[in-house]
Design an enzyme around this catalytic site. Structure first.
Site, PDB file in Angstrom:
ATOM      1  N   CYS D   2      35.460 -98.031  38.758  1.00  0.00           N
ATOM      2  CA  CYS D   2      36.208 -99.130  38.385  1.00  0.00           C
ATOM      3  C   CYS D   2      35.307-100.348  38.802  1.00  0.00           C
ATOM      4  CB  CYS D   2      37.626 -99.115  38.977  1.00  0.00           C
ATOM      5  SG  CYS D   2      38.581 -97.490  39.144  1.00  0.00           S
ATOM      6  N   ARG D   3      36.065-101.510  38.527  1.00  0.00           N
ATOM      7  CA  ARG D   3      35.317-102.666  38.858  1.00  0.00           C
ATOM      8  C   ARG D   3      36.295-103.580  39.664  1.00  0.00           C
ATOM      9  NH1 ARG D   3      29.832-102.163  38.880  1.00  0.00           N
ATOM     10  NH2 ARG D   3      30.980-100.382  39.973  1.00  0.00           N
TER      11      ARG D   3
END
Lengths: 264, 264, 264, 264
Positions: D2-3
């Site tokens: 994810c970010r």
């Protein structure tokens, strides 16, 4: 832009086109290779013909790859004729009503492409829709407008001519009020019997489009991108073509939108 | 029909209107008592003014009572001016773009009521929307059309007159092509400064509407149904009224939609 | 509480149970008459058996009455065996993973009722789920836990005994750590061949449950509330019963959850 | 993977981190450059601290780039401390309850990374969650489990030690029952006062993580990927670090998960 796939032939599970092939439509939603927007994650939809004259319709706003309902549905439903679409918005909101395919009565329709500067002539496009068909105008896309204009131009009587009128009218609006490219379109539509397909653009960048007869399936697939990399026999639909797919045959002719000049 | 609540005054948490009162808007979504549709579960929305000229907007399609995002938001956001709405569809699809409030620039708008037979004159209503405002037409409701027609009639210059024109035009369409009741409307709208409210119907069944000044909050609440059963000082807005709420004052006058006869 | 309907027999369109009858499941979602929560709008779901061993599953979080996908699906899909559910949450979040039916392999399961004070022993209920089945634990409901515990107790071998074990274990937890009523349950489950149904409560308020053989459909319907008011031949399932519906027969016996005492 | 992005400092509009920078979090959701999954479109979330001890929470399942509610919210809400996350699922379903951040009381938490083979020890991870915290277990992710285990290990008393215990316990499970890589984690968490950040992996591929003090904003940003390409002063958080960000200072130390051996 978007990616889509359509099928006509002996009944198959939708997943045989939508999710199982190596470069299935769902794979294309994550990483399309033949268009400028590799990710097509702004919703999806499928329309399929079963026992009734009217098609079933399932659309939602998440990426096609992440919807468990879609995964289940394409593994259960078997159909002789269906349209499937993954969307990359060119500006309009991500909402179910803006997802393809669109349906009205026995007709279904989907579109990959755009009309340049559509926002500047949306109202004029809506005015082109016939009064008695306006109840089907649920979203705000150029694609849905194109479909409803075509319905009003006589899809039931002469699908090619109706599409030539509708694209011509929308192109005239785009030329008058929009911006280039005025039209780019790969469309699939069906009345539940035949599969109609057109590829056209007002410049020389028509959206990619291929078709193939499968002996094993006894059916036609028409797709934005070939479903398997090792199948060498995908045929490109030439730009400026209108195709009529029947159970075992295809008839391909030139697609010439009406050349209209609008009064100012 | 639907239920709504609006507030103007010293900043309060949205939950002080939306979810905390005994007969809060969320309670009304589950069990309204002063309208024919007790359940208002076809989506909801809030528009609130903060530090910017344009309002914030949060809308979704589930019932207001079941959305954890809404619960969290109304507990965090404090505002001096907001509109909140729970929807019971009169036919149009349940989609975010059909949920109230609607916004355009600094304006927000919501509506409880209906135009009779709207489906039969939807296209004509869309044509009334000014070209440069058509980009804001995202859904398919009569309410959004009414708002955008009013914007084109000069909400910025004279809100009452603009609403009288817009309601008048829509009512003329309903009389010509629709069915009775031609208009029933309780509307709230705001430019970020004042809260404008109207209650009107073409028959004698205008949607319920009440307002109240709160000394403790130092603000006005305008609501479809009183928020607390033990507050005896809710005032009914008379049918055929247009109200302009300022920080501490209200001006109430007659609301007279333009009497228009449409050419066939 | 919730409302549900199940069918076993000659294939019918799902809409023949879900949406077309006068008091269809969708009508019950708006106005149930035989339970304390008339509105069941916290999501819905359908599981249906088609050509494959595993059922199809479609669930979403909006009210059943407002989802166009559901309307389309039940009009297209024909099935000999299906479960349909509309949900009124007893506390757990409205999310797809908390909507019934639940499925695992060829099994499907749905539940109307509750385990009193479940939040206080949720972790203990989760511990009862067998390790290799825990991958199917996607949401947070007591109902999904009950299903997975039952799977681990041998649904495949002896459905009644497995349900008696699972209900018994959950009831023991509720008695030890929860609050009254400890158990209220009307469950339907299927392996794709038979339809198993139980009605049970630890007090004398078991959820309503009825069944009926239809000569015209050549099939069984089992429902929370009779689908037509003018059909006088709905049979009530007695509280404390376990029913096994086959193609044309039903076997009804006593349902006796295991009486377990948990070690502290 | 994810970010994510987090902020602590003078209040700013959420959009100053989430959507306005050239390589904002929303841009990263479409095209991340420092991780193997460039598209992070399986939902998103923001947790922000305002006037109350508990944070606000907004999460949904569509891609961050396509949600108009998110766009509106980040343009209206100003906060001194917030966490924002875009998700690329490593297997668990796309649902709101599986979206980060997670919250419990005044705590918020988000995670980028994974525990290898988590599906094979999910139940064991759930058992590590303290009974009184199990009510907060709403989804099925390893990340939420990690957060709740850490809460039980004393986040309130000693955040670093609690995270070292929790990561250590989960890592022990992964080593015993899972597959390599056993742990990869970049986490941000907050109690509403400080921002705690850790970067750790059991192999040498810890998720990317950077931080920067902004003089103009008078605040800290901690991010998976630098927000502007022309800002040369982003500092990399070293793998194996635990950072405590205060209003104007940061304290960085070694992060050493407890080395646990589980009994078989």
């Amino acid at each position: 832009m978007c990616r889509w796939a359509a099928y006509l032939g002996e009944p198959i599970f939708l997943e045989d086109i939508v999710s199982r092939p190596a470069h299935s439509l769902i794979r294309q939603s994550q990483g399309a290779t033949r268009c400028v927007t590799p990710v097509n994650a702004d919703g999806f939809g499928i329309a399929w013909y079963g026992e009734r004259a009217e098609p079933g319709l399932y659309r939602d706003v998440m990426p096609a790859w992440s919807d468990p309902n879609l995964r289940s549905l394409v593994g259960q439903v078997r159909s002789r004729l269906f349209l499937a679409h993954v969307r990359a918005s060119t500006g309009t909101a991500t909402s179910r009503n803006n997802c393809h395919p669109f349906t009205a009565g026995r007709w279904s329709f989907m579109h990959n492409g755009q009309f340049g500067g559509y926002d500047s002539f949306r109202r004029h496009a809506d005015v082109l829709i016939r009064d008695d068909l306006y109840q089907h105008r649920k979203g705000a896309t150029d694609s849905e407008a194109l479909f409803l204009v075509a319905l009003g131009e006589g899809l039931d009587q002469d699908p090619q001519r109706a599409m030539e009128c509708a694209v011509g009218r929308m192109e005239a609006l785009a030329r008058q009020k929009g911006v280039a490219p005025h039209v780019r379109a790969a469309c699939a539509l069906s009345d539940g019997e035949r599969l109609y397909v057109l590829r056209y653009s007002s410049d020389d960048h028509a959206p990619s489009l291929y078709y193939r007869w499968s002996d094993s399936r006894q059916g036609w697939a028409v797709v934005s991108e070939p479903l398997e990399t090792d199948e060498g026999d995908w045929q490109e639909v030439a730009a400026g073509s209108f195709c009529v797919f029947g159970a075992t045959d295809v008839r391909i002719g030139a697609f010439n939108p009406q050349n209209l000049t609008l009064a100012a």
